[in-house]
Enzyme design. Structure first.
Site, PDB file in Angstrom:
ATOM      1  N   ARG A   1      36.141  35.085  37.950  1.00 14.84           N
ATOM      2  CA  ARG A   1      36.816  36.111  37.283  1.00 14.84           C
ATOM      3  C   ARG A   1      37.736  35.748  36.060  1.00 14.84           C
ATOM      4  O   ARG A   1      37.598  36.304  34.960  1.00 14.84           O
ATOM      5  CB  ARG A   1      37.655  36.800  38.135  1.00 14.84           C
ATOM      6  CG  ARG A   1      36.725  37.812  39.207  1.00 14.84           C
ATOM      7  CD  ARG A   1      37.757  38.308  40.360  1.00 14.84           C
ATOM      8  NE  ARG A   1      39.070  38.932  40.015  1.00 14.84           N
ATOM      9  CZ  ARG A   1      40.074  39.095  40.691  1.00 14.84           C
ATOM     10  NH1 ARG A   1      40.259  38.212  41.742  1.00 14.84           N
ATOM     11  NH2 ARG A   1      41.163  39.711  40.082  1.00 14.84           N
TER      12      ARG A   1
ATOM     13  N   ARG B   1      37.539  45.827  28.669  1.00 11.54           N
ATOM     14  CA  ARG B   1      37.274  44.332  28.985  1.00 11.54           C
ATOM     15  C   ARG B   1      36.101  43.744  28.018  1.00 11.54           C
ATOM     16  O   ARG B   1      35.893  42.466  28.211  1.00 11.54           O
ATOM     17  CB  ARG B   1      36.685  44.362  30.528  1.00 11.54           C
ATOM     18  CG  ARG B   1      37.775  43.893  31.537  1.00 11.54           C
ATOM     19  CD  ARG B   1      37.314  43.974  32.852  1.00 11.54           C
ATOM     20  NE  ARG B   1      37.891  43.264  33.727  1.00 11.54           N
ATOM     21  CZ  ARG B   1      38.582  43.371  34.635  1.00 11.54           C
ATOM     22  NH1 ARG B   1      39.141  44.798  34.397  1.00 11.54           N
ATOM     23  NH2 ARG B   1      39.331  42.978  35.554  1.00 11.54           N
TER      24      ARG B   1
ATOM     25  N   ARG C   1      42.567  41.064  48.800  1.00 16.52           N
ATOM     26  CA  ARG C   1      41.254  41.374  48.032  1.00 16.52           C
ATOM     27  C   ARG C   1      40.108  40.771  48.249  1.00 16.52           C
ATOM     28  O   ARG C   1      40.182  39.384  48.315  1.00 16.52           O
ATOM     29  CB  ARG C   1      41.588  41.671  46.417  1.00 16.52           C
ATOM     30  CG  ARG C   1      42.179  43.165  46.240  1.00 16.52           C
ATOM     31  CD  ARG C   1      42.695  43.129  44.903  1.00 16.52           C
ATOM     32  NE  ARG C   1      41.416  42.663  43.778  1.00 16.52           N
ATOM     33  CZ  ARG C   1      41.734  43.077  42.654  1.00 16.52           C
ATOM     34  NH1 ARG C   1      42.719  43.677  42.123  1.00 16.52           N
ATOM     35  NH2 ARG C   1      40.652  42.828  41.695  1.00 16.52           N
TER      36      ARG C   1
ATOM     37  N   LYS D   1      49.277  43.085  35.232  1.00 15.22           N
ATOM     38  CA  LYS D   1      49.060  44.421  34.460  1.00 15.22           C
ATOM     39  C   LYS D   1      49.374  45.358  35.435  1.00 15.22           C
ATOM     40  O   LYS D   1      49.850  46.500  34.900  1.00 15.22           O
ATOM     41  CB  LYS D   1      47.634  44.443  34.017  1.00 15.22           C
ATOM     42  CG  LYS D   1      47.115  43.395  33.074  1.00 15.22           C
ATOM     43  CD  LYS D   1      45.903  43.679  32.520  1.00 15.22           C
ATOM     44  CE  LYS D   1      44.891  43.609  33.587  1.00 15.22           C
ATOM     45  NZ  LYS D   1      44.420  42.331  34.120  1.00 15.22           N
TER      46      LYS D   1
ATOM     47  N   ARG E   1      48.149  36.516  46.451  1.00 12.00           N
ATOM     48  CA  ARG E   1      48.447  38.006  46.426  1.00 12.00           C
ATOM     49  C   ARG E   1      47.892  38.575  47.545  1.00 12.00           C
ATOM     50  O   ARG E   1      46.824  38.268  48.010  1.00 12.00           O
ATOM     51  CB  ARG E   1      47.540  38.423  45.192  1.00 12.00           C
ATOM     52  CG  ARG E   1      47.580  39.774  44.890  1.00 12.00           C
ATOM     53  CD  ARG E   1      47.224  40.247  43.480  1.00 12.00           C
ATOM     54  NE  ARG E   1      45.790  40.375  43.406  1.00 12.00           N
ATOM     55  CZ  ARG E   1      45.244  40.708  42.152  1.00 12.00           C
ATOM     56  NH1 ARG E   1      45.975  41.148  41.156  1.00 12.00           N
ATOM     57  NH2 ARG E   1      44.025  40.842  42.189  1.00 12.00           N
TER      58      ARG E   1
END
Ligand code: AMP
Length: 223
Positions: A168, A88, A157, A13, A124
């Site tokens: 998540r 969400r 992160r 996203k 990531r």
């Protein structure tokens, strides 16, 4: 035009949102980024959100709704904006309609299988200064460990640890995935296969947004 980028964590996203901003000029509003800034600045809202974010849980609807309400009232959102990571929950989707019910509202659903999400998120790396996102294989930085744009050292992160990623994705499946049906019923959901290359996915999104822009223009002329 109001665009909602919808998809699981790691579906792309943020990357696609930045490309949309570059092409169409609408700002990308990421509730995750707004919350991370609040945590970094040690605001009272940030202190409330921090533990939940670290555990991969959702922050309360009231907190994120207030952040979104404030951000989209800014002048740069008058013509449109791209929401990334909001709504969400169904409650957040309903709150958004109360905050700003303007049409068209286009929901781009970036669809990626869970097993791919997990490996994308563990690989990531993000730039703590300019928020650019890199990924092993798909979008590697030119110089190992350094941001291409501002040369800051890349970090992972806090919530990209394997156990938090699993949580998540679970929270997404349990709380957020049902929004797809909600938006399908509203006839605003546009699915996009999110498993190809960044540019190919973006081309599909441009096709959808350009078609919507034409419809919007035709509507304006006939009104
Ligand atoms: P993201 O950067 O979108 O992956 O969001 C990072 C974290 O921020 C999430 O795991 C949640 O803890 C929190 N968060 C972001 N957006 C929302 C939202 N719309 N509702 C609740 N929590 C959110």
């Amino acid at each position: 035009m109001r665009v909602i980028l919808f998809g699981a964590p790691g579906s792309g996203k943020g990357t696609q949102g930045d490309l949309i901003t570059k092409r169409y000029g609408f700002p990308r509003i990421s509730t995750g980024d707004l919350l991370r800034r609040a945590v970094q600045d040690r605001t009272s809202l940030g202190k409330k959100a921090e533990g939940l974010m670290k555990a991969g849980k959702l922050v309360s609807d009231e907190i994120v709704e207030e952040l979104v309400r404030e951000r989209i009232s800014a002048a740069d959102c008058r013509k449109g904006y791209i929401l990334d990571g909001f709504p969400r929950t169904i409650a957040q989707a309903k709150a958004l309609e109360r905050i700003d019910g303007r049409r068209p509202e286009i929901v781009i659903g970036i669809e990626v299988r869970p097993e791919i999400l997990f490996s994308r998120l563990t690989g990531r790396w993000v730039c703590p200064t300019c928020q650019a996102v890199y990924s092993h294989g798909v979008r590697a930085p030119r110089h190992h460990g350094l941001c291409d744009i501002c040369r800051s050292e890349l970090v992972q992160r806090a919530d990209d640890k394997p156990e938090v990623i699993r949580e998540r994705i679970r929270v997404y499946e349990e709380e957020t995935a049902k929004l797809k049906d909600y938006y399908l019923r509203q006839n605003t959901y546009r699915p996009v296969d999110g498993e190809g290359g960044v540019e190919d996915i973006f081309k599909k999104i441009v096709g959808i947004l350009d078609a919507e822009a034409v419809k919007e223009e035709e509507g304006r002329i006939t009104r």
